[in-house]
Scaffold this active site. Sequence first.
Site, mmCIF file in Angstrom:
data_model
loop_
_atom_site.group_PDB
_atom_site.id
_atom_site.type_symbol
_atom_site.label_atom_id
_atom_site.label_comp_id
_atom_site.label_asym_id
_atom_site.label_seq_id
_atom_site.Cartn_x
_atom_site.Cartn_y
_atom_site.Cartn_z
ATOM 1 C CG HIS A 495 42.155 100.300 35.251
ATOM 2 N ND1 HIS A 495 43.464 99.919 35.381
ATOM 3 C CD2 HIS A 495 41.924 100.361 33.904
ATOM 4 C CE1 HIS A 495 43.995 99.766 34.186
ATOM 5 N NE2 HIS A 495 43.085 100.020 33.261
ATOM 6 C CD GLU A 496 38.578 99.919 32.111
ATOM 7 O OE1 GLU A 496 38.863 100.756 31.241
ATOM 8 O OE2 GLU A 496 39.140 98.813 32.192
ATOM 9 C CG HIS A 499 41.888 104.078 30.701
ATOM 10 N ND1 HIS A 499 43.241 104.281 30.547
ATOM 11 C CD2 HIS A 499 41.743 102.745 30.952
ATOM 12 C CE1 HIS A 499 43.875 103.120 30.699
ATOM 13 N NE2 HIS A 499 42.989 102.180 30.946
ATOM 14 C CD GLU A 524 45.844 99.828 30.168
ATOM 15 O OE1 GLU A 524 45.264 99.967 31.263
ATOM 16 O OE2 GLU A 524 45.251 99.870 29.072
ATOM 17 C CE1 TYR A 637 49.539 93.175 29.203
ATOM 18 C CE2 TYR A 637 51.333 92.063 28.062
ATOM 19 C CZ TYR A 637 49.998 92.427 28.138
ATOM 20 O OH TYR A 637 49.144 92.054 27.148
HETATM 21 ZN ZN ZN Z 1 43.174 100.036 31.187
#
Ligand code: ZN
Length: 710
Positions: A495-496, A499, A524, A637
């Site tokens: 996930h990170e 980014h 996100e 979200y």
């Molecule tokens: Zn994130």
Amino acid sequence: MRSIALLLPLIVLTACQSTERSARSTAAGYTALGGWQKRAERFNSLITLPTFETTPAAIRQSVSNAIARADGALDRIGALDPKRVSFQGSVGALDDLSYGAGATANRLALIKETSPDPAVRAAATEGTKVLQEWAVGIEYRPDVYRSIKAYADTRPGLAGEDGKLFEETLRDYRRAGMDLPADRRAEVEQLRKELTRLTTDFQSNVTAAKRPVRFTRAELEGAPEDFLKRPGVRTGDDEYTVMANITWHYTTVMENAKQEATRLKLEIERANLAREENVPLLQKILALRSAIAQKLGYRSWADYQIEPKMAKTAATAREFLEKLKTGLQPKIEIELAECRALKARDTGNPDAKIRSWDWRYYNNQLKKEKYSVDSEQLRAFFPYDKVLEGMFRIYQRIFGLNIEPIDAPYKWVEDLRLYLVSDAATAEPMGLFYLDMFPRDGKYNHFAEFGISEGRRLPGGKYQRPVVALVCNFPSPRPGQPSLLTHRDVETLFHEFGHAMHAILTRANYGRFSGTSVPGDFVEAPSQMLENWVWDKRVLDSFAANYKNPAEKIPKAVLDKLKEAKLATMGLYYRRQLAFALFDLALHAAMPEGQTPDPVKVSNDILADVFLAEPENTAFVAYFGHLVEYDAGYYGYAWADAIAADMATVFEKSPEGFFDTSAGKRLREEIYAVGDSRDVNVSIEKFLGRPRSIKPFLKNLGINTDTASK
Ligand SMILES: [Zn+2]
């Protein structure tokens, strides 16, 4: 998660010259940066590392320099002759100065979380505050607005990224109330100040609320022994004190206490925290927000807040939530029936119902009895180094990249690593990233990607390639044992790093639109999509193996069980999220002047309809800090989750699945490279090759979407 330094639509660049060195590999196999810097010239780009401040004095100096530079630039815009104002001199210059100040802000945001020196961290925290306060005033400079307006009055026929920058700059001013007559603008400013005061009070009341609730040992039957033994919990011979306001106290009891009466008692106390103070405050906050929105020309505060987001209007967000609510109905029914069966067995009452004080307990029982997985046993398959290498191989392949370690000229901590990303086909250097992966005293204690220098076209025409950092807290290696990750850790890493890719692969011209500077209800989604990779057996088998016996791969049955456990309570999870999101929108909906809804009644009714009713005469909303914090943004979200699932189908349906290079190329070009330089709604449709759908999201939750709603 993504760390964002400032509220400004800006970001970074730093005046930094790392020493020119030839691109020869050093002894450790690291490449020096110099060769890549030469190579960048061929692509008319720059690849540079910022100079990190290492003393409090240097930080204070950087902050005052940044503000002086930006104020000077604002003065120059403000002093422009209205008859001769250009795009570059006005709108372009504003983006340029925001980027410059943002550079310092980004760097300090990273230093305050990572410096090993407490005095440096404190100075960076202070510097960040100073910059934030300064940034608030930018939009309110009438001289600057006059010049921007003078340019707008020339009615320039701008298109593409320039057009978007122009439109959004004017929109920011309109949203700040700068186009209102002076007296009305003063009113708005007055209301805003009052709003800031009241929301701060609301949050302080949430933080300050305390409620000890006393139980006997018998009443706490089922609670873990180590909880009951804790100092402060055992307060008498047969007296235990549970703090309703301490979240982990609350969840420990709600998940484990067998007695329904105990759970009910604690739920009532929790749902009444801060009630006396915050219900009247909330009423005033909602009325103020509504009044501000209307003075600025919006129907409601929700419409005002959502305008710059991907959803654009409250109606679009609400429609999405309603669709998802209906779509989730079959799943929540199954889950509630499973929980009801357990409760009927425990209580001997065949008509037992699941209440808001039951679901945590029966979810936990269900996980223990039916879906138990020993997640610790999986650690042996995920030694950190192998996971990192394996993840690099996957991202290199799908995006057509090379990733190589670079000799870092400066390290804030010894185990810091620096890498350079280049295009595999052309050897164009794309950007740099730092990895600061293990915990230490005083360091940020979550997992996040930090932008340091965002990509952008410099006024002289060269492209500044980005620099970012991942700041994580994986288990440190120990003598004789490598760092071993959980499956959840591996998911977080994918996930990170997503980014980081989003930031590094950018081609947007303006800092405002570059990399991850996309609307908050989208940012996100691409990274959430990449979490799917670690649930794919083929992906895992490409790097995950028992570190003691590399021939041993993760058994399929274990992965299946893990998926089953993850899915088991998702219906309840999402319906609860939707209830929050729906009452968040309802409370911020249009309201006639002078009339405010009863926030307790509105939120309780929606909780009862969408999730489970709270006990009578309670006021859950008074303690729900998110309502004030993410005002009218809670829908984001679920919104991003649904887009993530939708986007994943492009890979799932490709010949090579999660290794597919043409799907990867599309993600790189249609999502990462463009950033926010065009409407993300357009980018997503181009990536998908069709309109968006919530079906993939529902399908992932095990819902047959042919019978459920569209
Ligand atoms: Zn994130």
